[in-house]
Design a protein around this motif. Structure first.
Motif: not given
Lengths: 751, 751
Positions: B446-455, B612-615, B629-631, B719-724
């Motif tokens: 199990r792992g937790r990842g974070v990422a930011s997204g800009f538009w 923030v995502v836990d997989v 999953y928290t956005a 995509t990046a949050a999950i990859a992380n």
């Protein structure tokens, strides 16, 4: 005759914007509405002119597997719970509801009693036969004078008015009565050298629009109700349905489909509330159509009437006094156009001493409704015939008599209003100057008649919005349903303001959610009022475009001029750009341009027409042939002359039909025996000469382009003009309409 | 977090105005269009990824008695005569036309070659088989990096650009290239303690809207063309059809039907010109529908891409330099969203030294199109993964790293623009403060990842008109097609101004003839721009209503105050009336009230989200399960929080699909092998936890209520949050999308 100003678009004759769609069959009328799972609705109607409804058993119809909903007056209880007092006229809610679905009694043959929605029209018609109605047939009141008698059968047992139309302990069929007085009638008649008085009878006549009534409805789960129908007024239909269903006006969207004629008869709703109720009950979209028989028997014809007119004049042709007794059949519920009749009976003339006594009388016939200048032709038939007799008596040319007596600016009508600038005399002059009036008329049993017709016109409320397209055209959004070319006549007024061709305006008639409140296409107000709104909305656009030009040139907007479709700046540097080019630069000057205007003007401007007709009477058959017909009319300013001419021709032809053939023929039980276009004899092209028209233009000071309504006036004069021509052909005065072969032969003593 | 102002309607959660119609099936989508004599159209498509079309024989199809029209590129000659030069990007008219119907070559499997209209769909499909096309199959360019090679098959033989994207004597598949530079990258990297660079690959993914494309058309005898379709932008569709058919824009009316999802994919026209041509040729109305296979193979997916990102940072976590190489597949014609990708690749961060090198490359795949924050997710996958690696290297919490490096008001992006007030840090803080981020995550793999997204969000042009109903409600007319609840979010802004409930606004999305120009529902601009127009139109109404109140009270309009939905006069006599009561008095104060506004604002306000995502990874099957999953996202001001949350959830879910499963799978001939929802694996409710959302509100100074677009941002980070998260679960860095079971197993060395 030409108007005072020079215009570039107004007064030209472009192809109407909806023309190609209509001639190629692409235009969508109400009956064309389609939807997935659409049910077909049909209406069960009373076979009796007057009958108590003891019971309605819908159980067998409801049990039919193809039937999805059945409604009776029980389904209209929301409004009936709010029942208002009787005797309060046309807006009476209980009357409106009861006319949609009969409650205690059926008041005329054709009165709706129940409606069904089924998976197809055949099953819907079958299902009507499965509904068992127990009627107790009652004697019927069928004619206005008979219905006014004390011992007449009562249409409404509790319409408590006396013979003066006042509240009373006793019931009667007189729904209301009113009077207009001006000057001293007795004194006036005493001054007269000639006083003539005659009574005139007119029959019930139908507008005869080619398209039967229709309504489709989708009543959604959240109470949002959409209605597709062919109506003269989408907002008006919305308002009526809201009242009848006691449903918020804003939860009803009326989508006006194209309309195949109305002439006033498609203002009241008939099927719309039924389609809505059937849709609500079935949960599906429902379309309800009328047959031609339904249209005749169940919609609102022009009232039959009895009108007596007394006019006094001096030997040199001056009217000294005039008096009218006017009794109109309202049909099954109060509210005939007798008020309008009283406005028109003497209004072409300057009358110092006048008296008008008017009655609205209920009878067991369909509730009457507006029909092109409602009530005016009934009364003009009387007045214009009596005037012809006076002219004969004093030996004066009837047009000279009218030139002498015509009302002018500043004169007051017997019913009160004072004329602003008005073109009454000008139409008489145009008739007199027309070659027709001086042409020799030879041959046996031929005669020439003239008559004038007056209509006050109305000004209602309208809204228009305009959007500028990047190709230099504009989209014009309006709420006025287009019956007779109003897309063109409204678009042209916007085009004139903006200096663009009529073809550069794309007019769209939208639903009630998509434009501001707009009144019915009726009262001859559309080209006047909605055109006024288009003028104002175009002025709004013009102002915004001047600002855009200023932005483009980096100058002050107040220094931009606009003329002939070109924006100009001349202060120092010279710049100019036309509307089309500037429209292509909206993006760089601030984005889209949208303008709008709402109007509620007050100066519609009365319109009058004077008609000249030559007839030949076949004294063996009684048939009257129209040999030549010329109609002059004041249009104020004719926006699109072809459509003004078309209105004059159409009105004249309807008047000719009314004069010679059209009438509801009832049997003694009050059942109509000629409810088809075969038996209800409207004139066709084979019966008519070309109607020659003369547009007179006396600009209306109450409109920026001088427009007066033109649609209703031309139906007013024909009946009397033809009666007068018949007299001059065969020497008998006809005082009952229609002047059909039978009545002619009877007048000649041949039958 | 709460906004700065107090509102009465904004921030509440009323039921959307179109909700009941949509859940009960009453709403009319494009495929629901019906008309008398409607023909069904179908499209013949190339089976080859790249083939010269030597001939098309339509004679057998035309001879079929049920076939009423057949069209090929020969019918698009009007536009082709005006053929513009190649290499001029997305607006290239020949490219637009050729994508509608292939001319010399078919450039991708699914490329339209001919279309037929027949009396029903079965015959139309049969007729497609009767069209004989002689193809000469050519080798295909199928992948961006391979396509950029000198010896790659040329998609366009005469696209004369060199590898720099400049005009050249030699042809290539590079349609264009551009660069952004800021500061001194070499100096920046020299200052770094850690420099990481990695290349990332993303596959072709489709928007996956539930409703296939559709278009119905009626081309009338006078050239008036009406198109009914499900489109993101009716005016945009109108403009494209006008160009492609070389037909005046004002002779085209586009009626926007309801739309079942678009996400950017329903901006370009595909079927609309075909339906129009078939209608013109057959003289009947024609409906053309796509199958799901057509949708995958022939519309505009998001580009596959290769993105390489290099970032340098100090050991205390400060970014010193960043560099990106971005190559996007444009598909068969130039114009990928690589420009938008370049706007987004580094924009969440304050970067003093940056360089971006971007390529638009044609390949033998469908022309790509916008897909929710187009291009942003491609580049964020790279940047946000590299940042996660840097954080790991320097031992810093990834949210703390973002707090340190986030761009703030006044900072300039690498691509130039300077931020006004922006809520980047606030979303990172919200993520950090959320219980999710500090919750223990136990268990194997199990792992937790974070990422930011800009538009960046976009501000286009919009028009709104408003009409006041007598029951105190308003009708709001807009041109923005409603995909995700914009009727509500726009109506609420008008309601707020007028102090009436959201339910008292009746929004209607009308056709292109009935409202001012309004841009596509896209670029996350609708609630921002059309809401801005609604605000301004409501202000117009407010001003007019103040004048009405003044008229009612016979006072000066400048002395009427308005607050909380009540008009007040307090100067001497006290008067007050609420909006509803005043709306009931319009008739007595001057008639209908109609207002309008057009806007072209410039300050859309960028939006950022931090996820923030836990997989949990099943290392036997390679399957990745999303546990939590928290956005968080800056909405500026959430007009209708439920729909903002819905947008965040929807975007996150699409990002999850993209991350884990979705991709076009091609065989070596360039044919898609998974063109169905069974094989193109989108996430379903069974694959997902509830997406938890946190709305951050940092008001946008460029909007009267502080609104920022919210629709696109949430797809960028997943995509990046999950990859992380996968890295933190199983220790492998995934650099190719989707991170499907096969690729996970491969990364783990298991296959």
């Amino acid at each position: 005759m030409s108007a005072e100003k020079e215009y570039k678009v107004i007064g030209t004759r472009p192809i109407r914007h909806d023309g190609v769609d209509k001639v190629t069959g692409r235009a969508l009328y109400g009956a064309d509405f389609q939807a997935a799972g659409l049910l077909q609705g049909r209406v069960l109607r009373s076979p009796h002119a007057h009958a108590r409804i003891n019971s309605i058993d819908t159980s067998q119809a409801e049990a039919h597997p193809g039937v999805k909903a059945v409604v009776t007056s029980e389904d209209l209880t929301a409004a009936q719970d709010k029942m208002v007092n009787l005797g309060e006229g046309a807006a009476n809610l209980k009357f409106m509801c009861d006319n949609i679905l009969a409650r205690e009694k059926a008041l005329y043959q054709g009165h709706a009693v129940a409606a069904v929605a089924a998976i197809n029209g055949h099953i819907a018609e079958e299902a009507l036969e499965l509904i068992k109605v127990e009627y107790e047939v009652l004697p019927a009141a069928l004619e206005v004078r008979a219905a006014m008698k004390k011992d007449a059968p009562l249409v409404h047992e509790n319409l408590k008015t006396d013979e003066m139309g006042k509240k009373s302990e006793k019931s009667s069929n007189i729904a209301s009565r009113f009077q207009h007085k001006k000057g001293d009638v007795d004194k006036g008649f005493a001054e007269a050298d000639v006083v003539l008085e005659h009574g005139f009878v007119t029959g019930t006549v139908h507008q005869g629009y080619i398209e039967p009534h229709n309504a489709s409805a989708s009543y959604n789960a959240d109470g949002e109700l959409t209605i597709w129908c062919s109506t003269q007024g989408s907002f008006n239909a919305r308002g009526q349905v809201a009242e009848i269903l006691q449903h918020p006006v804003s939860k009803i969207k009326v989508v006006p489909m194209e309309i195949g004629g109305g002439f006033g008869g498609k203002i009241s709703v008939y099927l719309e509330p039924l389609a809505a109720l059937l849709s609500k009950k079935s949960g599906r979209s429902v379309k309800v159509l009328m047959s031609r028989e339904d249209v005749f028997e169940s919609t609102g014809p022009n009232p039959a009437s009895y009108v007596s007119v007394k006019i006094g004049a001096t030997n040199d042709g001056r009217i000294t006094a005039a008096e009218a007794y006017i009794a109109f059949e309202a049909g099954a519920y109060p509210g005939s156009p007798v008020g309008a009749g009283a406005m028109c009976v003497f209004s072409p003339y300057k009358i110092d001493n006048g008296f008008i006594d008017a009655y609205d009388v209920v009878v067991n016939k369909p509730k009457t409704n507006a029909y092109r200048a409602p009530g005016a032709a009934n009364v003009a038939f009387a007045t214009e015939t009596v005037i012809d007799e006076i002219c004969e008596k004093i030996g004066m040319d009837p047009l000279d008599f009218r030139l002498l007596n015509s009302a002018k600016e500043g004169d007051a009508r017997v019913d009160g209003p004072v004329f602003p600038r008005v073109g009454i005399i000008e139409t008489v002059e145009a008739a007199k100057e027309h070659p027709h009036y001086s042409a020799p008329l030879e041959g046996k049993h031929r005669g020439r008649g003239v008559a004038s017709g007056f209509w006050p016109n109305f000004a209602f409320k309208s809204s228009v919005s305009i959007n500028v397209n990047p190709d230099g055209t504009i989209s014009l959004v309006e709420g006025s349903t287009d019956i007779g070319g109003s897309r063109a006549s409204i678009a042209m007024q916007a085009a004139e303001v903006l200096g663009i061709p009529a073809e550069s305006v794309h007019p769209t008639v939208v639903d009630t959610n998509s434009v501001g409140f707009t009144d019915v296409t009726g009262g001859s107000h559309t080209t006047y009022t909605t055109g006024y709104a288009a003028h104002n909305a175009a002025q709004d656009i013009k102002g915004q475009m001047m600002e855009r030009a200023a932005k483009l040139w980096e100058v002050d907007a107040t220094e931009v001029e606009f003329a002939d479709g070109v924006f100009r700046y001349v202060n120092g540097k010279e710049e100019e750009i036309d509307f089309k080019a500037l429209a292509g630069k909206l993006d760089q000057t601030g984005g889209p341009v949208m303008g709008s205007a709402t109007v509620a003007p007050s100066g519609p401007g009365a319109s009058i027409g004077t008609h000249v007709v030559d007839v030949e009477v076949d004294t063996d058959t009684g048939k009257v042939q129209i040999l030549r017909y010329t109609a002059t009319q004041d249009a104020g300013k004719a926006i699109h002359p072809s459509y003004v001419e078309g209105q004059i021709q159409g009105g004249a032809v309807q008047g000719i039909g009314w004069a010679l053939n059209e009438e509801y023929i009832y049997n003694e039980d009050g059942q109509m025996t000629n409810a088809s276009f075969l038996d209800y004899r409207m004139p066709t092209c084979y019966d008519l000469p070309m109607i020659d028209t003369v547009i007179v233009e006396v600009p209306n000071p109450g409109h920026p382009f001088g427009v007066r309504g033109v649609g209703e006036t031309p139906i007013v004069a024909p009946t009397a003009a033809i009666a007068n021509a018949i007299y001059h052909a065969i020497g008998v005065r006809m005082r009952e309409l229609p002047m059909s072969p039978g009545r002619i032969l009877k007048a000649l003593g041949k039958i």
